[in-house]
Design a protein around this motif. Structure first.
Motif, PDB file in Angstrom:
ATOM      1  N   SER A 115     135.603  72.823 106.945  1.00 30.66           N
ATOM      2  CA  SER A 115     136.348  72.274 105.647  1.00 30.66           C
ATOM      3  C   SER A 115     136.527  71.016 105.535  1.00 30.66           C
ATOM      4  CB  SER A 115     137.763  73.020 105.599  1.00 30.66           C
ATOM      5  OG  SER A 115     138.488  72.585 104.548  1.00 30.66           O
ATOM      6  N   ARG A 120     138.836  72.709 109.961  1.00 32.90           N
ATOM      7  CA  ARG A 120     138.721  73.846 110.449  1.00 32.90           C
ATOM      8  C   ARG A 120     137.171  74.528 110.218  1.00 32.90           C
ATOM      9  NH1 ARG A 120     143.029  76.330 112.897  1.00 32.90           N
ATOM     10  NH2 ARG A 120     142.431  78.367 112.313  1.00 32.90           N
ATOM     11  N   ILE A 121     136.707  75.525 111.152  1.00 36.90           N
ATOM     12  CA  ILE A 121     135.644  76.349 110.632  1.00 36.90           C
ATOM     13  C   ILE A 121     136.010  77.562 109.990  1.00 36.90           C
ATOM     14  CG2 ILE A 121     133.730  77.581 111.831  1.00 36.90           C
ATOM     15  CD1 ILE A 121     134.236  76.085 114.133  1.00 36.90           C
ATOM     16  N   TYR A 122     135.184  77.631 108.889  1.00 35.66           N
ATOM     17  CA  TYR A 122     135.588  78.713 107.871  1.00 35.66           C
ATOM     18  C   TYR A 122     134.364  79.764 107.959  1.00 35.66           C
ATOM     19  CZ  TYR A 122     139.889  76.703 105.931  1.00 35.66           C
ATOM     20  OH  TYR A 122     141.040  76.270 105.935  1.00 35.66           O
ATOM     21  N   SER A 133     139.441  81.574 109.470  1.00 35.98           N
ATOM     22  CA  SER A 133     139.235  79.948 109.915  1.00 35.98           C
ATOM     23  C   SER A 133     139.467  79.994 111.362  1.00 35.98           C
ATOM     24  CB  SER A 133     140.059  79.218 109.100  1.00 35.98           C
ATOM     25  OG  SER A 133     141.437  79.243 109.401  1.00 35.98           O
ATOM     26  N   PHE A 144     142.467  83.324 106.165  1.00 39.52           N
ATOM     27  CA  PHE A 144     142.703  82.265 105.333  1.00 39.52           C
ATOM     28  C   PHE A 144     142.845  83.319 103.853  1.00 39.52           C
ATOM     29  CE2 PHE A 144     140.773  79.882 101.764  1.00 39.52           C
ATOM     30  CZ  PHE A 144     141.617  78.675 101.612  1.00 39.52           C
ATOM     31  N   ARG A 189     142.009  75.512  98.020  1.00 37.44           N
ATOM     32  CA  ARG A 189     142.373  75.246  99.445  1.00 37.44           C
ATOM     33  C   ARG A 189     143.413  75.726 100.088  1.00 37.44           C
ATOM     34  NH1 ARG A 189     143.053  68.584  98.847  1.00 37.44           N
ATOM     35  NH2 ARG A 189     145.478  68.567  98.502  1.00 37.44           N
TER      36      ARG A 189
END
Length: 340
Positions: A115, A120-122, A133, A144, A189
């Motif tokens: 993001s 962070r990794i989504y 995430s 999330f 978001r």
């Protein structure tokens, strides 16, 4: 993402009727691409390494969602990894090593992206209709988004972020009572508000912003077409049209990436190859895994192009395992060609 090959394997039923999509070194490089005058030419991909083998429990392996972190390390997801085995892996393409970043006992992860809002990794969890995430190191897992969107739970496949960090998701639902029920969904978001931008779609798969972030490209797996959503700048859609019809033969349209020149890299399920188009719909090139290696591979799901460079890393899978291949892209990598 793509529809998994049908095999009489125990454990496949647990995964369900997944519609999984997704997603070498070119001789001559980008300059040769320009010199080719837009003609469809073949770009030969080269093997970097085998990352995964077929899992005994699920009878397959399927790499997806390649994304490069700030250190240039490649992250990939293994869609069919069973509980306890690596579902997110970190691949060092220089040392040709891979290690587990994350696993759990339920997720079916089909894409990954960082993001721009929180770093962070989504991940999209296709089976459970959730967006998860992780911290950049793979820890601190959080849900999330979960639940229904306009009365229906999603089958999230691929995702794209806008500049502010809102998510755009291909909801790869199939057919209901003879009608296509797939959607493109926007999620704020903060994960609180979700809205449908397009519906009536035939298993939408790949999704990516164009080079200027004015609109979204998305593919429909069971129609072999790529459509374009022009956005209105206020979280809605100004227009929508079919942009490209992909002549894939037995192969179907998987994930999409877009380079700095606006070129589309369309992954193919059913063939270890990618079709490359200009933003005007002209077929520019086909990225191919050379024979005989292609005989044991069935899909080229997605690609990550090095931000600011042309080195591309393509996820390829089949009965021989899950691989990363490399090629030289036609233009430099940007956010739209790094994850999703």
């Amino acid at each position: 993402m793509r529809r998994l090959p049908v095999r009489p394997v125990a454990g496949l039923a647990a995964i369900g009727a997944l519609v999984l999509t997704g997603c070498g070194t070119q001789t001559g490089g980008p300059a040769a691409a320009a010199a080719a005058g837009g003609k469809d030419r073949t770009i030969r991909a080269h093997q970097v390494m085998r990352v995964t083998e077929v899992h005994e429990q699920t009878g397959m392996t399927l790499l997806e969602g390649p994304v490069l972190d700030q250190d240039g390390t490649l992250l990939v997801v293994d869609v069919t990894a069973p509980a306890g085995e690596a579902k997110v892996l970190r691949v060092d393409v220089r040392k040709k090593t891979a290690r587990q970043v994350h696993t759990d006992d339920r997720g079916t992860y089909t894409s990954a992206q960082f993001s721009p809002y929180d770093g962070r990794i989504y991940l999209t969890d296709f089976s459970h209709g959730e967006i998860v995430s992780l911290a950049p190191d793979g820890g601190d897992p959080r849900t999330f988004f979960s639940g229904e969107v306009d009365g229906a739970r999603m089958n999230p496949d691929d995702l794209a972020f806008d500049r502010e960090g809102s998510l755009y998701v291909s909801d790869s639902r199939g057919m209901s009572e003879g009608k296509a029920t797939g959607r493109v969904v926007r999620i704020d978001r903060d994960g609180r508000n979700a809205s449908v931008l397009a519906d009536g779609l035939a298993s939408p798969n790949g999704i990516s912003f164009d080079a200027d972030h004015r609109g979204l490209w998305f593919s429909e797996l069971t129609q072999n077409r790529v459509s374009y959503l022009l956005l209105d700048g206020e979280g809605g859609v100004a227009s929508r049209h079919t942009a490209i019809r992909v002549d894939g033969g037995i192969a179907q349209t998987d994930s999409i990436a877009v380079d700095a020149d606006g070129n589309l890299y369309q992954g193919l399920h059913g063939r270890p190859a990618m079709a490359v188009y200009s933003e005007n719909g002209e077929r520019l090139a086909t990225v191919e895994v050379p024979a005989p290696a292609a005989e044991g591979l069935e899909s080229a799901t997605n690609v990550a192009i090095t931000p600011g460079g042309t080195k591309a890393y393509m996820t390829v899978s089949g009965p021989d395992g899950g691989y990363v291949y490399t090629f030289d892209a036609l233009a430099k990598g940007v956010r739209q060609s790094n994850g999703g």
